[in-house]
Design an enzyme around this catalytic site. Sequence first.
Site, mmCIF file in Angstrom:
data_model
loop_
_atom_site.group_PDB
_atom_site.id
_atom_site.type_symbol
_atom_site.label_atom_id
_atom_site.label_comp_id
_atom_site.label_asym_id
_atom_site.label_seq_id
_atom_site.Cartn_x
_atom_site.Cartn_y
_atom_site.Cartn_z
ATOM 1 N N ASP A 34 -6.291 -9.858 -6.906
ATOM 2 C CA ASP A 34 -6.353 -8.538 -6.265
ATOM 3 C C ASP A 34 -7.656 -7.852 -6.658
ATOM 4 O OD1 ASP A 34 -5.844 -5.646 -5.723
ATOM 5 O OD2 ASP A 34 -3.861 -6.371 -5.184
ATOM 6 N N ALA A 84 -5.041 -7.026 2.079
ATOM 7 C CA ALA A 84 -5.591 -6.495 3.330
ATOM 8 C C ALA A 84 -5.910 -5.023 3.128
ATOM 9 C CB ALA A 84 -4.563 -6.640 4.463
ATOM 10 N N THR A 131 1.821 -8.375 10.672
ATOM 11 C CA THR A 131 2.462 -7.133 11.068
ATOM 12 C C THR A 131 2.899 -7.156 12.532
ATOM 13 O OG1 THR A 131 1.983 -4.790 11.462
ATOM 14 C CG2 THR A 131 0.105 -6.254 11.461
ATOM 15 N N ASP A 132 3.885 -6.327 12.845
ATOM 16 C CA ASP A 132 4.295 -6.209 14.254
ATOM 17 C C ASP A 132 3.254 -5.473 15.093
ATOM 18 O OD1 ASP A 132 4.691 -3.620 13.271
ATOM 19 O OD2 ASP A 132 6.785 -3.472 13.891
ATOM 20 N N GLU A 133 2.287 -4.800 14.417
ATOM 21 C CA GLU A 133 1.313 -3.997 15.178
ATOM 22 C C GLU A 133 0.418 -4.859 16.060
ATOM 23 O OE1 GLU A 133 -0.633 -0.781 13.304
ATOM 24 O OE2 GLU A 133 1.103 -0.237 12.095
ATOM 25 N N TYR A 156 -7.300 -1.683 12.687
ATOM 26 C CA TYR A 156 -6.424 -2.390 11.740
ATOM 27 C C TYR A 156 -5.672 -3.520 12.437
ATOM 28 C CZ TYR A 156 -2.101 -3.461 9.251
ATOM 29 O OH TYR A 156 -1.048 -4.127 8.681
ATOM 30 N N LYS A 160 -5.885 -7.630 11.987
ATOM 31 C CA LYS A 160 -4.742 -8.483 11.620
ATOM 32 C C LYS A 160 -4.510 -9.538 12.708
ATOM 33 C CE LYS A 160 -2.275 -8.218 8.520
ATOM 34 N NZ LYS A 160 -2.323 -8.762 7.136
ATOM 35 N N ASP A 288 -2.738 14.360 17.230
ATOM 36 C CA ASP A 288 -2.227 12.996 17.233
ATOM 37 C C ASP A 288 -3.278 12.006 16.735
ATOM 38 O OD1 ASP A 288 -0.325 11.072 17.600
ATOM 39 O OD2 ASP A 288 -0.177 11.290 19.771
ATOM 40 N N PRO A 290 -5.580 8.916 17.192
ATOM 41 C CA PRO A 290 -6.146 8.296 18.399
ATOM 42 C C PRO A 290 -5.512 6.923 18.651
ATOM 43 C CG PRO A 290 -7.890 9.071 16.926
ATOM 44 C CD PRO A 290 -6.589 9.187 16.162
HETATM 45 P P1 NAD Z 1 -1.452 -2.153 0.435
HETATM 46 O O1 NAD Z 1 -2.604 -1.467 1.084
HETATM 47 O O2 NAD Z 1 -0.446 -1.353 -0.287
HETATM 48 O O3 NAD Z 1 -2.000 -3.251 -0.596
HETATM 49 C C1 NAD Z 1 -3.078 -4.073 -0.313
HETATM 50 C C2 NAD Z 1 -3.480 -4.773 -1.596
HETATM 51 O O4 NAD Z 1 -4.558 -5.690 -1.284
HETATM 52 C C3 NAD Z 1 -4.007 -3.839 -2.684
HETATM 53 O O5 NAD Z 1 -3.485 -4.202 -3.936
HETATM 54 C C4 NAD Z 1 -5.519 -4.044 -2.651
HETATM 55 O O6 NAD Z 1 -6.154 -3.815 -3.901
HETATM 56 C C5 NAD Z 1 -5.601 -5.515 -2.233
HETATM 57 N N1 NAD Z 1 -6.880 -5.827 -1.572
HETATM 58 C C6 NAD Z 1 -7.478 -5.156 -0.558
HETATM 59 N N2 NAD Z 1 -8.637 -5.745 -0.230
HETATM 60 C C7 NAD Z 1 -8.761 -6.830 -1.039
HETATM 61 C C8 NAD Z 1 -9.726 -7.848 -1.168
HETATM 62 N N3 NAD Z 1 -10.832 -7.869 -0.393
HETATM 63 N N4 NAD Z 1 -9.544 -8.818 -2.079
HETATM 64 C C9 NAD Z 1 -8.428 -8.820 -2.873
HETATM 65 N N5 NAD Z 1 -7.495 -7.860 -2.807
HETATM 66 C C10 NAD Z 1 -7.643 -6.882 -1.892
HETATM 67 O O7 NAD Z 1 -0.786 -3.022 1.580
HETATM 68 P P2 NAD Z 1 0.752 -3.334 1.853
HETATM 69 O O8 NAD Z 1 1.357 -2.213 2.591
HETATM 70 O O9 NAD Z 1 1.380 -3.797 0.590
HETATM 71 O O10 NAD Z 1 0.615 -4.552 2.872
HETATM 72 C C11 NAD Z 1 0.478 -5.882 2.388
HETATM 73 C C12 NAD Z 1 0.339 -6.829 3.565
HETATM 74 O O11 NAD Z 1 1.486 -6.717 4.403
HETATM 75 C C13 NAD Z 1 -0.854 -6.516 4.465
HETATM 76 O O12 NAD Z 1 -1.423 -7.731 4.871
HETATM 77 C C14 NAD Z 1 -0.256 -5.768 5.646
HETATM 78 O O13 NAD Z 1 -1.001 -5.998 6.816
HETATM 79 C C15 NAD Z 1 1.104 -6.433 5.738
HETATM 80 N N6 NAD Z 1 2.187 -5.593 6.284
HETATM 81 C C16 NAD Z 1 2.428 -4.343 5.796
HETATM 82 C C17 NAD Z 1 3.493 -3.600 6.297
HETATM 83 C C18 NAD Z 1 3.819 -2.221 5.759
HETATM 84 O O14 NAD Z 1 4.681 -1.550 6.317
HETATM 85 N N7 NAD Z 1 3.189 -1.764 4.683
HETATM 86 C C19 NAD Z 1 4.293 -4.132 7.312
HETATM 87 C C20 NAD Z 1 3.998 -5.408 7.811
HETATM 88 C C21 NAD Z 1 2.958 -6.140 7.276
HETATM 89 O O1 DAU Z 2 4.380 -1.743 11.612
HETATM 90 C C1 DAU Z 2 3.869 -2.287 10.430
HETATM 91 C C2 DAU Z 2 2.736 -1.410 9.934
HETATM 92 O O2 DAU Z 2 3.331 -0.225 9.428
HETATM 93 C C3 DAU Z 2 1.872 -2.080 8.879
HETATM 94 O O3 DAU Z 2 1.225 -3.180 9.443
HETATM 95 C C4 DAU Z 2 0.836 -1.104 8.328
HETATM 96 O O4 DAU Z 2 0.109 -1.704 7.276
HETATM 97 C C5 DAU Z 2 1.564 0.120 7.808
HETATM 98 O O5 DAU Z 2 0.624 1.076 7.355
HETATM 99 C C6 DAU Z 2 2.446 0.728 8.896
HETATM 100 O O6 DAU Z 2 1.635 1.292 9.960
HETATM 101 P P1 DAU Z 2 2.015 2.689 10.657
HETATM 102 O O7 DAU Z 2 0.804 3.257 11.250
HETATM 103 O O8 DAU Z 2 3.213 2.534 11.526
HETATM 104 O O9 DAU Z 2 2.490 3.500 9.336
HETATM 105 P P2 DAU Z 2 2.186 4.997 8.837
HETATM 106 O O10 DAU Z 2 3.065 5.236 7.652
HETATM 107 O O11 DAU Z 2 0.742 5.260 8.707
HETATM 108 O O12 DAU Z 2 2.728 5.869 10.046
HETATM 109 C C7 DAU Z 2 4.074 5.772 10.478
HETATM 110 C C8 DAU Z 2 4.231 6.694 11.676
HETATM 111 O O13 DAU Z 2 4.113 8.049 11.213
HETATM 112 C C9 DAU Z 2 3.171 6.527 12.732
HETATM 113 O O14 DAU Z 2 3.745 6.723 14.016
HETATM 114 C C10 DAU Z 2 2.169 7.626 12.451
HETATM 115 C C11 DAU Z 2 3.040 8.726 11.869
HETATM 116 N N1 DAU Z 2 2.393 9.615 10.854
HETATM 117 C C12 DAU Z 2 1.754 9.015 9.817
HETATM 118 C C13 DAU Z 2 1.131 9.796 8.852
HETATM 119 C C14 DAU Z 2 0.399 9.160 7.702
HETATM 120 C C15 DAU Z 2 2.503 10.981 10.971
HETATM 121 O O15 DAU Z 2 3.125 11.507 11.920
HETATM 122 N N2 DAU Z 2 1.899 11.748 10.004
HETATM 123 C C16 DAU Z 2 1.213 11.224 8.967
HETATM 124 O O16 DAU Z 2 0.648 11.998 8.141
#
Ligand code: NAD
Ligand code: DAU
Length: 353
Positions: A34, A84, A131-133, A156, A160, A288, A290
Amino acid sequence: MKNVLVTGGCGFIGSNFVQFVLSQLKDCRLVNLDKLTYAGNLKNLVEIEDDPCYRFVQGDICDADLVNQLFADEQIDTVVHFAAESHVDRSISGPAAFIQTNIGGTFTLLEAARNAWNGSFEGKRFLHVSTDEVYGSLGDTGLFTETTAYDPRSPYSASKASSDHLVSAYYHTYGLPTLMTNCSNNYGPYHFPEKLIPLIINNALNGKDLPVYGDGKNVRDWLYVKDHCAAILAVLQKGEVGQTYNVGGNNEKQNIEIVQSICDILDQKVGLLPSGESRRSLIKFVTDRPGHDRRYAIDASKIKNQLGWEPSVTFEEGILMTVDWYLANPEWVASVVDGSYREYYQQQYGEEV
Ligand code: NAD
Ligand code: DAU
């Protein structure tokens, strides 16, 4: 699965996964690579940092020499790739790091695995956490399946999607034993407070505005993070190489519903605001995001039918456990809500946190 390279193990899902695997399996070694960006935190893993089955390496997944060396030194047979840049809003204000880490870093790892394993793929696995995105935005009906066409709409999700295509190409071209998971929104302990749920919990606790983008009716499919970790382990142990598995919570909620339920839970657990009002009075509809995807929803029938995985935690249970975790860990929150977070918050929301 003897020598596992986990990338991004100090982030939200990665740190939950490292803890989960060490609690489940006794016969494997985990090497956590990491970079410790703003999102990575060694405090997430203090409880297991001295475990003899665990090693932490600070470094960048884009550093080919380091990654090649780790494959050789540690005889890596399994990769679980979380690392990531993960926040959509940051990808809008600064996409470069997303391209570099999410695409370039994934490429570096794939090349390292291809070179180290050199066509000898028996017992090897490369699991890419996605991710589902990547599937884009749904209308009022329908679900994302594993065959839904990719249609990423933010820097983003485009990064991915690119990394997913590289993983798929390495399977088809070189026979690399890849697996892929495309998961919906996670929530739970160690979630960095730039994301909706932890941001709302932290702000609501501190009597700050609760920023809701647009009309608040965008829908996400929320999954408790431990269930995602269990899904990844199931795919590692039982999944078929070359396959993709969608992972979701069967739990669609509008953002405004999430925010209101956190307000209600906190009102109940810690009392109303000093003014006597509910925390719902802090909700503020703001400009909102973008290109804001309207709705995500996962069809997780493949992983359920083929691997027997399904969510074990309902949203009602998961959100209570999550709020309780944040209430019990104020020092963790204080340590991540530091100077750089304040700077980010000011830039993103135009006000101090
Ligand atoms: P996060 O941002 O919390 O953690 C990312 C980690 O990766 C951090 O520890 C960071 O230091 C490390 N990192 C970043 N760039 C790096 C690099 N160049 N080299 C080595 N380490 C690096 O992310 P998360 O929410 O835990 O997501 C983890 C994975 O799951 C991601 O690939 C994300 O796309 C995927 N994912 C996340 C969600 C979600 O809801 N959070 C859902 C579906 C998939
Ligand atoms: O769907 C999986 C994804 O979920 C992962 O791949 C991403 O890494 C993770 O960040 C997450 O993406 P979202 O954009 O869906 O998550 P976020 O928590 O940023 O936002 C969730 C929803 O809430 C989205 O519709 C935007 C909205 N939002 C978010 C923030 C930060 C707000 O309305 N206000 C806010 O301040």
